[in-house]
Write a protein that holds these residues in place. Structure first.
Motif: not given
Length: 306
Positions: A184-206
């Motif tokens: 889903n694309r975040a239409h509100k609180n975009v910065e929070l969504a992007q930060k969490l997506q980046g964190l999730y990808a970073e953790v999943q990679a390790s």
């Protein structure tokens, strides 16, 4: 043969099947059971009146996994395995007592995390984390939330503690899971969504990570505890067991006070100002006049309605 972990409506199952190239055609069976024979899978999908979904047939595991992914229920079936360390279940939840007012007036919201070590039997809570949703962009505790709501509470909870060896993140809102996974694309609180997506990808990679959905208030002890912790966050309370919050103790205190101020603001917004004696008499006069003109004539100080 497999059963999905939570109930779904017939419309939800139909939508998921269509996304898999199926055209749902339901046969009516005893006890109001609906059954669809798949064309692209060697399997049957059964939907019971209460929403239980059962998949049968030679390709049932394949179809079950595909339906789970379409419905945002899980991304994989295996348990994450830690290498040289413990593994964890993280139940996360968000709370906002006046969620309908989110974005309209300042609203108090909280996040909660109940962390279990699932390599132990019986499983026990290892640590409990909670706090208010921080909406002040200048705060060192800010994660990018623009307002306090149920969703920003749960998104904040997921971003607060994803540093353990092997994770199983259990969320109570499919919206949150789909935001994290980029469905889903975040239409509100975009910065929070992007930060969490980046964190999730970073953790999943390790390290191994599994994200799964737990229906809220369904009797799951971990989810219920996370909900209780999030409720404490709405009151401005926070746990210093979080290293990030302990490091910024002054900012944590400020965030707690801001949440308490939001609660007061909402109470004022929702409350009604008591009428002054003058306006109270005028309203009473109008009610009497509309109800019975004869009574209005006999009432002192009230003009009759002609």
């Amino acid at each position: 043969m497999g059963r999905l972990s939570q109930p779904y409506s017939l419309e939800q199952v139909e939508q998921a099947l269509r996304s898999l190239g199926e055209t749902p055609i339901w046969s009516s069976l005893p006890r109001a059971l609906r059954q669809h024979k798949c064309v692209n899978f060697k399997a049957f999908v059964n939907v019971w009146p209460g929403g239980t979904v059962l998949v049968q047939g030679g390709e049932a595991p394949k179809l079950e996994q595909a339906l789970k992914e379409r419905l945002g229920e899980a991304i994989e079936d295996r348990e994450p395995q830690a290498e040289g360390g413990p593994a964890w279940h993280l139940f996360v939840d968000g709370s906002c007592p006046v969620n309908k007012l989110a974005g309209k007036v300042p609203t108090a919201a909280g996040w909660g995390i109940a962390v279990y070590r699932f390599d132990q039997r019986p499983a026990e809570i290892f640590v409990e984390l909670f706090g208010p949703v921080v909406t002040e962009a200048v705060s060192p505790l800010s994660l990018g939330a623009m307002c306090g709501s149920n969703n920003t509470g749960e998104l904040s909870a997921m971003a607060e503690d994803a540093s353990r060896a092997a994770l199983r993140l259990r969320v109570s809102r499919l919206y949150v899971a789909n935001i994290v996974l980029g469905r889903n694309r975040a239409h509100k609180n975009v910065e929070l969504a992007q930060k969490l997506q980046g964190l999730y990808a970073e953790v999943q990679a390790s390290r191994p990570v599994r994200l799964s959905h737990v229906k809220g208030h369904s009797g799951c002890a971990g989810n219920e505890r996370a909900d209780q912790l999030a409720a404490q966050g709405t009151e401005g309370r926070f746990s210093l067991q979080s290293k990030r919050w302990a490091k910024h103790a002054e900012a944590a205190e400020a965030a707690g006070l801001a949440n308490k101020a939001c609660v007061i603001t909402v109470k004022v917004e929702k409350g009604r100002r008591p009428p002054t004696p003058a306006t109270g008499r005028a309203k009473k006069a109008r009610r009497l006049a509309l109800a019975d003109p004869g009574d209005a004539e006999s009432s002192p100080g009230v003009a009759p309605v002609l």
